[in-house]
Design a protein around this motif. Structure first.
Motif, short mmCIF file in Angstrom:
data_model
loop_
_atom_site.label_atom_id
_atom_site.label_comp_id
_atom_site.label_asym_id
_atom_site.label_seq_id
_atom_site.Cartn_x
_atom_site.Cartn_y
_atom_site.Cartn_z
N PRO A 23 30.14 35.24 40.93
CA PRO A 23 31.06 35.25 42.08
C PRO A 23 31.57 33.86 42.44
CG PRO A 23 29.18 36.68 42.49
CD PRO A 23 28.88 35.94 41.21
N GLU A 24 30.74 32.85 42.29
CA GLU A 24 31.15 31.48 42.61
C GLU A 24 32.29 31.03 41.70
OE1 GLU A 24 27.45 32.42 44.28
OE2 GLU A 24 27.97 32.44 42.14
N ARG A 25 32.22 31.38 40.44
CA ARG A 25 33.28 31.00 39.51
C ARG A 25 34.56 31.79 39.80
NH1 ARG A 25 33.00 27.95 34.96
NH2 ARG A 25 30.74 27.90 35.21
N GLN A 26 34.40 33.04 40.15
CA GLN A 26 35.57 33.87 40.48
C GLN A 26 36.33 33.31 41.68
OE1 GLN A 26 34.57 38.09 40.82
NE2 GLN A 26 32.85 37.76 39.42
N LYS A 27 35.61 32.80 42.65
CA LYS A 27 36.24 32.32 43.88
C LYS A 27 37.19 31.15 43.64
CE LYS A 27 32.56 33.77 47.07
NZ LYS A 27 31.46 33.30 47.95
N ARG A 28 36.89 30.34 42.65
CA ARG A 28 37.70 29.14 42.45
C ARG A 28 38.99 29.42 41.67
NH1 ARG A 28 34.53 25.29 38.06
NH2 ARG A 28 35.11 26.41 36.17
N TRP A 29 39.08 30.61 41.05
CA TRP A 29 40.24 30.89 40.22
C TRP A 29 41.56 30.82 40.97
CZ3 TRP A 29 37.69 35.75 37.67
CH2 TRP A 29 36.85 35.33 36.63
N PHE A 113 37.12 41.05 33.37
CA PHE A 113 37.65 39.82 33.93
C PHE A 113 38.59 39.12 32.95
CE2 PHE A 113 33.92 40.85 36.35
CZ PHE A 113 34.34 40.63 37.66
N GLN A 114 38.29 39.25 31.67
CA GLN A 114 39.19 38.71 30.67
C GLN A 114 40.50 39.53 30.64
OE1 GLN A 114 35.92 39.32 30.26
NE2 GLN A 114 35.15 37.22 30.05
N GLN A 115 40.39 40.83 30.82
CA GLN A 115 41.58 41.67 30.87
C GLN A 115 42.47 41.32 32.06
OE1 GLN A 115 41.33 45.97 30.00
NE2 GLN A 115 39.17 45.64 29.55
N GLN A 140 45.97 50.65 36.01
CA GLN A 140 45.13 51.18 34.94
C GLN A 140 43.74 50.57 34.97
OE1 GLN A 140 45.43 53.67 32.84
NE2 GLN A 140 43.44 53.19 31.89
N LEU A 141 43.66 49.28 35.27
CA LEU A 141 42.34 48.65 35.39
C LEU A 141 41.54 49.30 36.51
CD1 LEU A 141 42.93 44.82 34.85
CD2 LEU A 141 41.97 46.47 33.25
N GLN A 142 42.22 49.59 37.62
CA GLN A 142 41.54 50.29 38.73
C GLN A 142 40.99 51.62 38.26
OE1 GLN A 142 44.29 50.45 42.19
NE2 GLN A 142 42.49 49.84 43.31
N LYS A 143 41.81 52.35 37.54
CA LYS A 143 41.40 53.67 37.06
C LYS A 143 40.24 53.57 36.08
CE LYS A 143 43.32 57.78 34.76
NZ LYS A 143 44.55 58.38 34.15
N GLN A 144 40.31 52.57 35.21
CA GLN A 144 39.31 52.43 34.17
C GLN A 144 37.95 51.98 34.70
OE1 GLN A 144 40.71 50.01 30.92
NE2 GLN A 144 38.73 49.99 29.87
N TYR A 145 37.97 51.09 35.70
CA TYR A 145 36.72 50.48 36.17
C TYR A 145 36.39 50.83 37.62
CZ TYR A 145 36.96 47.47 32.03
OH TYR A 145 37.00 46.99 30.74
N SER A 150 30.67 48.06 42.71
CA SER A 150 30.59 46.60 42.86
C SER A 150 31.90 45.92 42.47
CB SER A 150 29.44 46.04 42.02
OG SER A 150 29.71 46.18 40.63
N ILE A 151 32.74 46.65 41.74
CA ILE A 151 33.99 46.09 41.23
C ILE A 151 35.21 46.66 41.95
CG2 ILE A 151 35.50 46.06 39.18
CD1 ILE A 151 33.31 44.07 39.04
N ALA A 152 35.11 47.86 42.47
CA ALA A 152 36.27 48.56 43.04
C ALA A 152 37.04 47.74 44.08
CB ALA A 152 35.82 49.90 43.62
N PRO A 153 36.38 47.10 45.05
CA PRO A 153 37.15 46.31 46.03
C PRO A 153 37.90 45.15 45.38
CG PRO A 153 34.94 46.75 46.84
CD PRO A 153 34.95 47.13 45.40
#
Length: 201
Positions: A23-29, A113-115, A140-145, A150-153
């Motif tokens: 999560p820390e790495r995601q925040k800086r993106w 995350f790469q997608q 489509q990513l929403q539908k797939q995952y 933990s990922i939906a929001p």
């Protein structure tokens, strides 16, 4: 010299193509952090400029290389060259890489995350038809995952941003918040929108 592995490790935390970043790495993106920009400029300006100059086309021989080159052109350039035209210089190449990956359906070989970053060049385009594809891609990513609570929001946020980007292109035909960096004159409507806080950093 900095290579493919170093780019993927810096951005995601690991070179594995299905790695889930912390999560820390995601925040800086998506933050406009001057300290991060400075760090990236110190460590990655040379390799990023090589990408923008078309000197790393040989990286496209592997999926790992394509992803790393896409990141340099679409993400690293925005941090390193924030506020000047070079921030967007790599957009055509990044979009071409995205198109190649999608044509081969190789995005399915990547983690979520790469997608997400494969889809970013679609979202960054000022072309309305590509914006429609961007919205469809993140839907489509929403539908797939989306069944992963933990990922939906997180995915819902990305989808909302895709819609927001599309709305700007529908309204203005371009991103007004790029006008200053690109030396484009803003219309009165764009000036009003920008004054109200419109745009993305």
């Amino acid at each position: 010299m900095t290579g493919i592995k170093e780019i993927l490790i810096f951005w995601f935390g690991d070179p594995a193509l299905n790695y889930r970043p912390t999560p820390e790495r995601q925040k800086r993106w998506f933050s406009a952090d001057p300290k991060l920009d400075k760090q990236m400029a110190e460590d990655f300006t040379e390799i990023t400029n090589m990408a923008l100059e078309g000197k790393l086309d040989h990286w496209r021989q592997s999926l790992e290389g394509e992803l790393a080159l896409l990141l340099l052109c679409d993400q690293f350039a925005r941090n390193i060259h924030r506020g000047n035209p070079l921030a967007f210089e790599g957009d055509p190449l990044a979009l071409d890489i995205t198109e190649s990956i999608l044509q081969r359906a190789d995005e399915q070989k990547l983690g979520l995350f790469q997608q997400i970053f494969v889809g970013m060049p679609l979202e960054h385009s000022e072309n309305s038809a590509i914006q429609q594809r961007s919205v469809a891609y993140f839907a489509q990513l929403q539908k797939q995952y989306g069944d992963d609570e933990s990922i939906a929001p997180y995915l819902a946020t990305h989808y909302r941003y895709a819609l927001a980007h599309q709305a700007i292109i529908e309204q203005f035909g371009r991103y007004p918040h790029r006008n200053a960096a690109l030396g484009r004159n803003s219309t009165d409507e764009e000036k009003h929108w920008l004054a109200q806080g419109g745009g993305f950093k």
